[in-house]
Write a protein that holds these residues in place. Sequence first.
Motif, PDB file in Angstrom:
ATOM      1  N   ALA A   1       0.825  -1.211   0.000  1.00  0.00           N
ATOM      2  CA  ALA A   1       0.000   0.000   0.000  1.00  0.00           C
ATOM      3  C   ALA A   1       0.859   1.261   0.000  1.00  0.00           C
ATOM      4  CB  ALA A   1      -0.932  -0.017   1.210  1.00  0.00           C
ATOM      5  N   LEU A   2       1.894   1.285   0.825  1.00  0.00           N
ATOM      6  CA  LEU A   2       2.781   2.449   0.867  1.00  0.00           C
ATOM      7  C   LEU A   2       3.552   2.615  -0.433  1.00  0.00           C
ATOM      8  CD1 LEU A   2       4.287   2.416   4.481  1.00  0.00           C
ATOM      9  CD2 LEU A   2       2.975   4.270   3.430  1.00  0.00           C
ATOM     10  N   CYS A   3       3.987   1.497  -1.019  1.00  0.00           N
ATOM     11  CA  CYS A   3       4.712   1.563  -2.285  1.00  0.00           C
ATOM     12  C   CYS A   3       3.823   2.106  -3.393  1.00  0.00           C
ATOM     13  CB  CYS A   3       5.240   0.179  -2.652  1.00  0.00           C
ATOM     14  SG  CYS A   3       6.276   0.169  -4.123  1.00  0.00           S
TER      15      CYS A   3
ATOM     16  N   LYS B   1       7.362  -4.609 -18.601  1.00  0.00           N
ATOM     17  CA  LYS B   1       8.242  -4.447 -17.455  1.00  0.00           C
ATOM     18  C   LYS B   1       8.861  -3.048 -17.402  1.00  0.00           C
ATOM     19  CE  LYS B   1       9.427  -9.320 -16.827  1.00  0.00           C
ATOM     20  NZ  LYS B   1      10.525 -10.316 -16.683  1.00  0.00           N
ATOM     21  N   CYS B   2       8.131  -2.078 -17.912  1.00  0.00           N
ATOM     22  CA  CYS B   2       8.554  -0.681 -17.790  1.00  0.00           C
ATOM     23  C   CYS B   2       8.090  -0.143 -16.434  1.00  0.00           C
ATOM     24  CB  CYS B   2       7.950   0.157 -18.917  1.00  0.00           C
ATOM     25  SG  CYS B   2       8.539  -0.291 -20.564  1.00  0.00           S
ATOM     26  N   GLY B   3       8.572   1.032 -16.094  1.00  0.00           N
ATOM     27  CA  GLY B   3       8.122   1.641 -14.854  1.00  0.00           C
ATOM     28  C   GLY B   3       8.841   1.102 -13.631  1.00  0.00           C
ATOM     29  N   ASP B   4       8.194   1.235 -12.495  1.00  0.00           N
ATOM     30  CA  ASP B   4       8.816   0.939 -11.214  1.00  0.00           C
ATOM     31  C   ASP B   4       8.842  -0.565 -10.938  1.00  0.00           C
ATOM     32  OD1 ASP B   4       8.591   0.711  -8.006  1.00  0.00           O
ATOM     33  OD2 ASP B   4       9.606   2.568  -8.536  1.00  0.00           O
ATOM     34  N   LYS B   5      10.036  -1.114 -10.830  1.00  0.00           N
ATOM     35  CA  LYS B   5      10.185  -2.556 -10.621  1.00  0.00           C
ATOM     36  C   LYS B   5       9.678  -2.976  -9.249  1.00  0.00           C
ATOM     37  CE  LYS B   5      13.679  -6.235 -10.642  1.00  0.00           C
ATOM     38  NZ  LYS B   5      15.116  -6.558 -10.821  1.00  0.00           N
ATOM     39  N   MET B   6       9.905  -2.157  -8.236  1.00  0.00           N
ATOM     40  CA  MET B   6       9.467  -2.514  -6.888  1.00  0.00           C
ATOM     41  C   MET B   6       7.940  -2.599  -6.804  1.00  0.00           C
ATOM     42  SD  MET B   6      10.139  -0.546  -3.261  1.00  0.00           S
ATOM     43  CE  MET B   6      11.849  -1.060  -3.181  1.00  0.00           C
ATOM     44  N   LEU B   7       7.257  -1.621  -7.370  1.00  0.00           N
ATOM     45  CA  LEU B   7       5.797  -1.649  -7.353  1.00  0.00           C
ATOM     46  C   LEU B   7       5.280  -2.874  -8.094  1.00  0.00           C
ATOM     47  CD1 LEU B   7       3.054  -0.386  -6.767  1.00  0.00           C
ATOM     48  CD2 LEU B   7       3.300   0.953  -8.875  1.00  0.00           C
ATOM     49  N   ARG B   8       5.880  -3.177  -9.229  1.00  0.00           N
ATOM     50  CA  ARG B   8       5.449  -4.337 -10.016  1.00  0.00           C
ATOM     51  C   ARG B   8       5.624  -5.630  -9.225  1.00  0.00           C
ATOM     52  NH1 ARG B   8       7.887  -2.915 -14.038  1.00  0.00           N
ATOM     53  NH2 ARG B   8       9.823  -4.086 -13.885  1.00  0.00           N
ATOM     54  N   SER B   9       6.744  -5.779  -8.544  1.00  0.00           N
ATOM     55  CA  SER B   9       6.988  -6.997  -7.773  1.00  0.00           C
ATOM     56  C   SER B   9       6.047  -7.113  -6.584  1.00  0.00           C
ATOM     57  CB  SER B   9       8.442  -7.042  -7.303  1.00  0.00           C
ATOM     58  OG  SER B   9       8.714  -5.972  -6.409  1.00  0.00           O
ATOM     59  N   TYR B  10       5.753  -5.996  -5.913  1.00  0.00           N
ATOM     60  CA  TYR B  10       4.840  -6.043  -4.767  1.00  0.00           C
ATOM     61  C   TYR B  10       3.405  -6.342  -5.211  1.00  0.00           C
ATOM     62  CZ  TYR B  10       8.422  -4.277  -1.574  1.00  0.00           C
ATOM     63  OH  TYR B  10       9.547  -4.134  -0.793  1.00  0.00           O
ATOM     64  N   LEU B  11       2.997  -5.803  -6.354  1.00  0.00           N
ATOM     65  CA  LEU B  11       1.663  -6.115  -6.867  1.00  0.00           C
ATOM     66  C   LEU B  11       1.571  -7.595  -7.239  1.00  0.00           C
ATOM     67  CD1 LEU B  11       0.969  -2.992  -9.115  1.00  0.00           C
ATOM     68  CD2 LEU B  11      -0.212  -3.585  -6.999  1.00  0.00           C
ATOM     69  N   TYR B  12       2.650  -8.141  -7.783  1.00  0.00           N
ATOM     70  CA  TYR B  12       2.672  -9.571  -8.123  1.00  0.00           C
ATOM     71  C   TYR B  12       2.578 -10.415  -6.847  1.00  0.00           C
ATOM     72  CZ  TYR B  12       4.171 -13.939 -10.315  1.00  0.00           C
ATOM     73  OH  TYR B  12       4.236 -15.243 -10.763  1.00  0.00           O
ATOM     74  N   GLU B  13       3.292 -10.012  -5.791  1.00  0.00           N
ATOM     75  CA  GLU B  13       3.206 -10.738  -4.518  1.00  0.00           C
ATOM     76  C   GLU B  13       1.800 -10.655  -3.939  1.00  0.00           C
ATOM     77  OE1 GLU B  13       6.175  -9.475  -1.784  1.00  0.00           O
ATOM     78  OE2 GLU B  13       7.848  -9.877  -3.145  1.00  0.00           O
TER      79      GLU B  13
ATOM     80  N   ALA C   1      -2.502  -8.964 -10.768  1.00  0.00           N
ATOM     81  CA  ALA C   1      -1.702  -7.829 -10.302  1.00  0.00           C
ATOM     82  C   ALA C   1      -2.076  -6.558 -11.054  1.00  0.00           C
ATOM     83  CB  ALA C   1      -0.221  -8.132 -10.473  1.00  0.00           C
ATOM     84  N   ARG C   2      -2.252  -6.674 -12.365  1.00  0.00           N
ATOM     85  CA  ARG C   2      -2.651  -5.500 -13.146  1.00  0.00           C
ATOM     86  C   ARG C   2      -4.033  -5.015 -12.732  1.00  0.00           C
ATOM     87  NH1 ARG C   2      -6.024  -4.050 -16.624  1.00  0.00           N
ATOM     88  NH2 ARG C   2      -6.933  -6.127 -16.660  1.00  0.00           N
ATOM     89  N   LYS C   3      -4.975  -5.940 -12.602  1.00  0.00           N
ATOM     90  CA  LYS C   3      -6.333  -5.545 -12.219  1.00  0.00           C
ATOM     91  C   LYS C   3      -6.360  -4.984 -10.798  1.00  0.00           C
ATOM     92  CE  LYS C   3      -9.886  -7.295 -14.041  1.00  0.00           C
ATOM     93  NZ  LYS C   3     -11.064  -8.057 -14.549  1.00  0.00           N
ATOM     94  N   LEU C   4      -5.524  -5.513  -9.922  1.00  0.00           N
ATOM     95  CA  LEU C   4      -5.455  -4.998  -8.559  1.00  0.00           C
ATOM     96  C   LEU C   4      -4.955  -3.555  -8.549  1.00  0.00           C
ATOM     97  CD1 LEU C   4      -5.923  -5.910  -5.636  1.00  0.00           C
ATOM     98  CD2 LEU C   4      -3.550  -6.649  -5.553  1.00  0.00           C
ATOM     99  N   ALA C   5      -3.972  -3.247  -9.407  1.00  0.00           N
ATOM    100  CA  ALA C   5      -3.476  -1.868  -9.509  1.00  0.00           C
ATOM    101  C   ALA C   5      -4.573  -0.929  -9.989  1.00  0.00           C
ATOM    102  CB  ALA C   5      -2.276  -1.820 -10.457  1.00  0.00           C
TER     103      ALA C   5
END
Length: 346
Positions: A226-228, A269-281, A317-321
Amino acid sequence: MEHYVGLDVSLKLTSICIVDRTGKVEREGVVTSDPEAIATYIKLHTSHVVRIGLETEATSTWLWTELNKIGLPVICIDARHAKAVLKMQINKSDRNDAAGIARIMQCGWYKAVCVKDLDSHATKALLVSRALLVKIKRDIENQIRGLLKNLGLVIGRAKMNVFAVRAAQLAEERSELFAAVDPLLKAREAVEQQIADLDRKVLRLARNNAQVRRFMTAPGVGPVTALCFLATIDDPARLKRSRSVGAYAGLTTRRYASGEIDWTGRISKCGDKMLRSYLYEAANVLLTRVAKWSALKAWGIRLAKRSGLRKAKVAVARKLAVILHRMWIDGTEFKWSSRDAADQPA
Protein backbone atom coordinates in the motif's frame (compact mmCIF):
# COMPACT_ATOMS: atom_id res chain seq x y z
CA MET A 1 11.36 39.11 -25.71
CA GLU A 2 10.45 35.49 -24.98
CA HIS A 3 13.32 33.23 -24.05
CA TYR A 4 13.71 29.48 -23.52
CA VAL A 5 16.34 27.88 -21.31
CA GLY A 6 18.01 24.48 -21.44
CA LEU A 7 19.90 22.98 -18.50
CA ASP A 8 22.38 20.12 -18.85
CA VAL A 9 23.02 19.10 -15.26
CA SER A 10 25.93 17.16 -13.80
CA LEU A 11 26.85 16.64 -10.16
CA LYS A 12 29.17 19.66 -9.97
CA LEU A 13 28.43 21.93 -12.95
CA THR A 14 25.40 22.86 -15.03
CA SER A 15 25.58 24.12 -18.61
CA ILE A 16 22.96 26.75 -19.41
CA CYS A 17 21.77 27.85 -22.83
CA ILE A 18 19.24 30.63 -23.50
CA VAL A 19 17.57 30.88 -26.92
CA ASP A 20 14.95 33.24 -28.34
CA ARG A 21 11.67 32.19 -29.94
CA THR A 22 13.39 31.56 -33.27
CA GLY A 23 15.94 29.18 -31.71
CA LYS A 24 18.86 31.60 -31.91
CA VAL A 25 21.34 31.25 -29.04
CA GLU A 26 21.31 34.41 -26.90
CA ARG A 27 23.52 33.34 -24.00
CA GLU A 28 25.54 30.33 -22.87
CA GLY A 29 27.31 29.71 -19.60
CA VAL A 30 28.33 27.26 -16.88
CA VAL A 31 27.45 27.55 -13.19
CA THR A 32 27.58 25.27 -10.18
CA SER A 33 24.74 22.75 -9.87
CA ASP A 34 22.95 24.77 -7.23
CA PRO A 35 19.38 26.10 -7.60
CA GLU A 36 20.31 29.59 -6.38
CA ALA A 37 23.25 29.85 -8.79
CA ILE A 38 21.11 28.64 -11.71
CA ALA A 39 18.25 31.02 -10.87
CA THR A 40 20.64 33.97 -10.48
CA TYR A 41 22.21 33.34 -13.89
CA ILE A 42 18.85 33.04 -15.63
CA LYS A 43 17.39 36.17 -14.02
CA LEU A 44 20.56 38.12 -14.81
CA HIS A 45 20.48 37.40 -18.55
CA THR A 46 16.78 37.30 -19.37
CA SER A 47 13.66 39.00 -18.05
CA HIS A 48 10.95 36.85 -19.66
CA VAL A 49 11.42 33.07 -19.53
CA VAL A 50 8.67 30.95 -21.03
CA ARG A 51 10.07 27.49 -20.26
CA ILE A 52 13.13 26.04 -18.54
CA GLY A 53 13.92 22.43 -19.35
CA LEU A 54 16.06 19.78 -17.66
CA GLU A 55 16.27 16.03 -18.14
CA THR A 56 15.34 13.37 -15.61
CA GLU A 57 18.47 12.38 -13.67
CA ALA A 58 19.71 11.84 -10.12
CA THR A 59 19.29 15.42 -8.87
CA SER A 60 16.37 16.51 -11.06
CA THR A 61 13.79 16.15 -8.25
CA TRP A 62 15.76 18.44 -5.95
CA LEU A 63 16.54 21.01 -8.66
CA TRP A 64 12.97 21.02 -10.01
CA THR A 65 11.51 21.49 -6.52
CA GLU A 66 13.86 24.32 -5.56
CA LEU A 67 13.59 26.17 -8.89
CA ASN A 68 9.82 25.82 -8.74
CA LYS A 69 9.82 27.37 -5.26
CA ILE A 70 11.78 30.34 -6.61
CA GLY A 71 9.01 30.83 -9.18
CA LEU A 72 10.73 29.76 -12.39
CA PRO A 73 8.70 27.89 -15.07
CA VAL A 74 10.84 24.74 -14.91
CA ILE A 75 9.83 21.56 -16.74
CA CYS A 76 11.37 18.11 -16.28
CA ILE A 77 11.42 16.13 -19.53
CA ASP A 78 11.85 12.43 -20.22
CA ALA A 79 15.56 11.68 -20.73
CA ARG A 80 14.77 8.98 -23.32
CA HIS A 81 12.83 11.44 -25.46
CA ALA A 82 15.56 14.07 -25.08
CA LYS A 83 18.18 11.50 -26.10
CA ALA A 84 16.28 10.77 -29.30
CA VAL A 85 16.63 14.44 -30.25
CA LEU A 86 20.12 15.11 -28.95
CA LYS A 87 21.68 12.09 -30.67
CA MET A 88 21.11 13.86 -34.02
CA GLN A 89 23.92 16.25 -33.09
CA ILE A 90 27.31 15.38 -34.52
CA ASN A 91 29.30 16.41 -31.45
CA LYS A 92 28.26 15.34 -27.95
CA SER A 93 29.06 17.88 -25.23
CA ASP A 94 27.35 19.47 -22.24
CA ARG A 95 27.19 22.78 -24.09
CA ASN A 96 25.52 21.22 -27.14
CA ASP A 97 23.12 19.22 -24.97
CA ALA A 98 22.03 22.41 -23.15
CA ALA A 99 21.43 24.09 -26.51
CA GLY A 100 19.46 21.08 -27.71
CA ILE A 101 17.26 21.05 -24.60
CA ALA A 102 16.67 24.80 -24.99
CA ARG A 103 15.46 24.26 -28.57
CA ILE A 104 13.23 21.40 -27.39
CA MET A 105 11.64 23.91 -25.01
CA GLN A 106 11.39 26.48 -27.81
CA CYS A 107 9.55 24.18 -30.25
CA GLY A 108 7.47 22.48 -27.53
CA TRP A 109 8.27 18.93 -28.70
CA TYR A 110 8.75 17.22 -25.36
CA LYS A 111 7.02 15.00 -22.83
CA ALA A 112 6.84 16.49 -19.37
CA VAL A 113 7.54 14.18 -16.43
CA CYS A 114 5.52 14.41 -13.25
CA VAL A 115 7.95 15.12 -10.41
CA LYS A 116 6.88 13.55 -7.13
CA ASP A 117 6.97 15.49 -3.89
CA LEU A 118 9.70 14.97 -1.32
CA ASP A 119 7.41 13.08 1.08
CA SER A 120 6.82 10.39 -1.55
CA HIS A 121 10.55 10.12 -2.16
CA ALA A 122 11.17 9.79 1.59
CA THR A 123 8.61 6.98 1.83
CA LYS A 124 10.09 5.24 -1.20
CA ALA A 125 13.60 5.56 0.27
CA LEU A 126 12.38 3.75 3.41
CA LEU A 127 10.92 0.93 1.32
CA VAL A 128 14.06 0.67 -0.81
CA SER A 129 16.22 0.38 2.32
CA ARG A 130 13.97 -2.35 3.67
CA ALA A 131 14.02 -4.26 0.38
CA LEU A 132 17.82 -4.08 0.28
CA LEU A 133 18.15 -5.45 3.81
CA VAL A 134 15.70 -8.27 3.01
CA LYS A 135 17.84 -9.18 0.00
CA ILE A 136 21.03 -9.10 2.09
CA LYS A 137 19.44 -11.39 4.67
CA ARG A 138 18.35 -13.82 1.96
CA ASP A 139 21.82 -13.82 0.41
CA ILE A 140 23.43 -14.54 3.79
CA GLU A 141 21.05 -17.43 4.38
CA ASN A 142 21.76 -18.87 0.93
CA GLN A 143 25.50 -18.58 1.55
CA ILE A 144 25.18 -20.45 4.86
CA ARG A 145 23.08 -23.16 3.23
CA GLY A 146 25.73 -23.55 0.52
CA LEU A 147 28.61 -23.81 2.97
CA LEU A 148 26.82 -26.49 4.97
CA LYS A 149 25.57 -28.38 1.94
CA ASN A 150 29.13 -28.86 0.67
CA LEU A 151 29.71 -31.12 3.66
CA GLY A 152 26.40 -32.93 3.44
CA LEU A 153 24.69 -30.84 6.13
CA VAL A 154 21.21 -29.77 5.06
CA ILE A 155 19.21 -27.20 7.04
CA GLY A 156 15.92 -27.89 5.27
CA ARG A 157 12.89 -25.65 5.60
CA ALA A 158 13.37 -23.24 8.47
CA LYS A 159 11.62 -19.99 9.34
CA MET A 160 12.17 -17.25 11.90
CA ASN A 161 14.73 -18.20 14.57
CA VAL A 162 14.71 -21.87 13.59
CA PHE A 163 17.19 -21.16 10.78
CA ALA A 164 19.86 -19.68 13.07
CA VAL A 165 19.47 -22.45 15.68
CA ARG A 166 19.58 -25.22 13.08
CA ALA A 167 22.60 -23.72 11.25
CA ALA A 168 24.53 -23.30 14.51
CA GLN A 169 23.80 -26.87 15.55
CA LEU A 170 25.03 -28.28 12.26
CA ALA A 171 28.13 -26.05 12.16
CA GLU A 172 29.19 -26.88 15.73
CA GLU A 173 29.96 -30.43 14.63
CA ARG A 174 32.94 -29.10 12.65
CA SER A 175 35.04 -26.39 14.27
CA GLU A 176 36.62 -25.20 11.00
CA LEU A 177 33.15 -24.77 9.49
CA PHE A 178 31.79 -23.00 12.55
CA ALA A 179 34.49 -20.33 12.17
CA ALA A 180 33.07 -19.48 8.74
CA VAL A 181 29.36 -19.76 9.57
CA ASP A 182 29.28 -17.97 12.94
CA PRO A 183 30.15 -14.48 11.55
CA LEU A 184 27.45 -14.89 8.92
CA LEU A 185 24.88 -15.84 11.57
CA LYS A 186 25.80 -12.75 13.61
CA ALA A 187 25.53 -10.54 10.50
CA ARG A 188 22.14 -12.10 9.72
CA GLU A 189 20.94 -11.37 13.24
CA ALA A 190 22.00 -7.71 12.96
CA VAL A 191 20.31 -7.33 9.57
CA GLU A 192 17.17 -9.02 10.91
CA GLN A 193 17.03 -6.48 13.73
CA GLN A 194 17.27 -3.57 11.30
CA ILE A 195 14.51 -5.10 9.16
CA ALA A 196 12.30 -5.34 12.25
CA ASP A 197 12.96 -1.66 13.04
CA LEU A 198 12.04 -0.65 9.48
CA ASP A 199 8.91 -2.81 9.62
CA ARG A 200 7.77 -0.89 12.70
CA LYS A 201 8.33 2.41 10.89
CA VAL A 202 6.38 1.14 7.88
CA LEU A 203 3.47 0.08 10.10
CA ARG A 204 3.50 3.47 11.83
CA LEU A 205 3.32 5.25 8.47
CA ALA A 206 0.50 2.98 7.35
CA ARG A 207 -1.55 3.60 10.49
CA ASN A 208 -1.18 7.37 10.18
CA ASN A 209 -2.32 7.53 6.55
CA ALA A 210 -6.03 7.12 5.87
CA GLN A 211 -5.51 6.32 2.18
CA VAL A 212 -3.04 3.54 2.97
CA ARG A 213 -5.55 2.04 5.38
CA ARG A 214 -8.15 2.05 2.60
CA PHE A 215 -5.69 0.33 0.25
CA MET A 216 -5.17 -2.39 2.86
CA THR A 217 -8.85 -3.33 2.73
CA ALA A 218 -8.12 -4.93 -0.67
CA PRO A 219 -7.29 -8.66 -0.41
CA GLY A 220 -3.58 -9.43 -0.52
CA VAL A 221 -2.51 -5.81 -0.01
CA GLY A 222 -0.43 -5.19 3.12
CA PRO A 223 1.23 -2.04 4.48
CA VAL A 224 4.36 -2.39 2.32
CA THR A 225 2.43 -2.77 -0.95
CA ALA A 226 0.00 0.00 0.00
CA LEU A 227 2.78 2.45 0.87
CA CYS A 228 4.71 1.56 -2.28
CA PHE A 229 1.63 2.19 -4.43
CA LEU A 230 1.00 5.52 -2.70
CA ALA A 231 4.61 6.69 -3.03
CA THR A 232 5.01 5.56 -6.63
CA ILE A 233 1.79 7.02 -8.05
CA ASP A 234 2.00 10.10 -5.77
CA ASP A 235 -0.90 11.92 -7.46
CA PRO A 236 -3.79 9.81 -8.81
CA ALA A 237 -5.13 12.69 -10.91
CA ARG A 238 -2.13 12.58 -13.25
CA LEU A 239 -3.51 9.36 -14.75
CA LYS A 240 -6.68 10.10 -16.71
CA ARG A 241 -7.92 6.51 -16.59
CA SER A 242 -7.43 3.87 -13.93
CA ARG A 243 -6.60 1.36 -16.68
CA SER A 244 -3.41 3.32 -17.37
CA VAL A 245 -1.91 2.18 -14.05
CA GLY A 246 -1.27 -1.27 -15.50
CA ALA A 247 0.85 0.17 -18.30
CA TYR A 248 2.55 2.56 -15.87
CA ALA A 249 3.66 -0.39 -13.73
CA GLY A 250 4.80 -2.40 -16.77
CA LEU A 251 2.09 -5.04 -16.40
CA THR A 252 0.62 -4.73 -19.90
CA THR A 253 1.85 -6.54 -22.99
CA ARG A 254 4.13 -5.06 -25.61
CA ARG A 255 2.80 -4.64 -29.14
CA TYR A 256 4.49 -4.19 -32.48
CA ALA A 257 2.37 -3.32 -35.52
CA SER A 258 3.78 -2.24 -38.88
CA GLY A 259 2.24 -3.03 -42.24
CA GLU A 260 1.16 -6.65 -42.29
CA ILE A 261 3.04 -7.40 -39.05
CA ASP A 262 1.08 -7.24 -35.81
CA TRP A 263 2.16 -9.20 -32.76
CA THR A 264 1.71 -8.97 -29.00
CA GLY A 265 4.57 -9.95 -26.72
CA ARG A 266 5.15 -10.36 -23.02
CA ILE A 267 4.59 -7.63 -20.44
CA SER A 268 6.71 -4.53 -20.97
CA LYS A 269 8.24 -4.45 -17.45
CA CYS A 270 8.55 -0.68 -17.79
CA GLY A 271 8.12 1.64 -14.85
CA ASP A 272 8.82 0.94 -11.21
CA LYS A 273 10.19 -2.56 -10.62
CA MET A 274 9.47 -2.51 -6.89
CA LEU A 275 5.80 -1.65 -7.35
CA ARG A 276 5.45 -4.34 -10.02
CA SER A 277 6.99 -7.00 -7.77
CA TYR A 278 4.84 -6.04 -4.77
CA LEU A 279 1.66 -6.11 -6.87
CA TYR A 280 2.67 -9.57 -8.12
CA GLU A 281 3.21 -10.74 -4.52
CA ALA A 282 -0.19 -9.32 -3.55
CA ALA A 283 -1.80 -11.21 -6.43
CA ASN A 284 -0.04 -14.39 -5.33
CA VAL A 285 -1.38 -13.97 -1.79
CA LEU A 286 -4.86 -13.26 -3.13
CA LEU A 287 -4.95 -16.39 -5.30
CA THR A 288 -3.26 -18.83 -2.93
CA ARG A 289 -3.81 -17.68 0.66
CA VAL A 290 -6.89 -15.46 0.97
CA ALA A 291 -9.80 -17.72 1.85
CA LYS A 292 -12.60 -15.16 1.55
CA TRP A 293 -14.41 -15.22 -1.79
CA SER A 294 -14.32 -12.20 -4.09
CA ALA A 295 -15.10 -11.58 -7.73
CA LEU A 296 -11.47 -10.67 -8.31
CA LYS A 297 -10.23 -13.98 -6.91
CA ALA A 298 -12.87 -15.95 -8.83
CA TRP A 299 -11.79 -14.24 -12.05
CA GLY A 300 -8.14 -15.03 -11.31
CA ILE A 301 -8.89 -18.68 -10.57
CA ARG A 302 -10.79 -19.08 -13.84
CA LEU A 303 -7.89 -17.47 -15.70
CA ALA A 304 -5.38 -19.76 -13.94
CA LYS A 305 -7.29 -22.84 -15.08
CA ARG A 306 -7.28 -21.58 -18.65
CA SER A 307 -3.80 -19.98 -19.01
CA GLY A 308 -1.76 -21.12 -16.01
CA LEU A 309 -1.11 -19.69 -12.55
CA ARG A 310 1.83 -17.45 -13.51
CA LYS A 311 -0.10 -15.56 -16.17
CA ALA A 312 -3.08 -15.34 -13.85
CA LYS A 313 -0.95 -13.70 -11.15
CA VAL A 314 0.27 -11.07 -13.62
CA ALA A 315 -3.27 -10.38 -14.80
CA VAL A 316 -4.59 -10.14 -11.23
CA ALA A 317 -1.70 -7.83 -10.30
CA ARG A 318 -2.65 -5.50 -13.15
CA LYS A 319 -6.33 -5.54 -12.22
CA LEU A 320 -5.46 -5.00 -8.56
CA ALA A 321 -3.48 -1.87 -9.51
CA VAL A 322 -6.48 -0.58 -11.46
CA ILE A 323 -8.79 -1.22 -8.49
CA LEU A 324 -6.44 0.53 -6.04
CA HIS A 325 -6.29 3.60 -8.28
CA ARG A 326 -10.08 3.72 -8.56
CA MET A 327 -10.39 3.36 -4.78
CA TRP A 328 -7.99 6.31 -4.45
CA ILE A 329 -9.97 8.48 -6.88
CA ASP A 330 -13.33 7.65 -5.29
CA GLY A 331 -12.06 7.67 -1.70
CA THR A 332 -13.67 4.28 -1.01
CA GLU A 333 -12.63 0.95 0.46
CA PHE A 334 -12.52 -2.37 -1.39
CA LYS A 335 -16.02 -3.59 -2.19
CA TRP A 336 -16.40 -7.27 -1.38
CA SER A 337 -19.01 -8.93 -3.58
CA SER A 338 -21.00 -11.94 -2.52
CA ARG A 339 -21.01 -15.26 -4.37
CA ASP A 340 -24.82 -15.29 -4.48
CA ALA A 341 -24.98 -11.88 -6.17
CA ALA A 342 -22.38 -12.97 -8.74
CA ASP A 343 -24.29 -16.16 -9.55
CA GLN A 344 -27.55 -14.34 -10.27
CA PRO A 345 -28.42 -14.08 -14.00
CA ALA A 346 -28.20 -10.66 -15.59
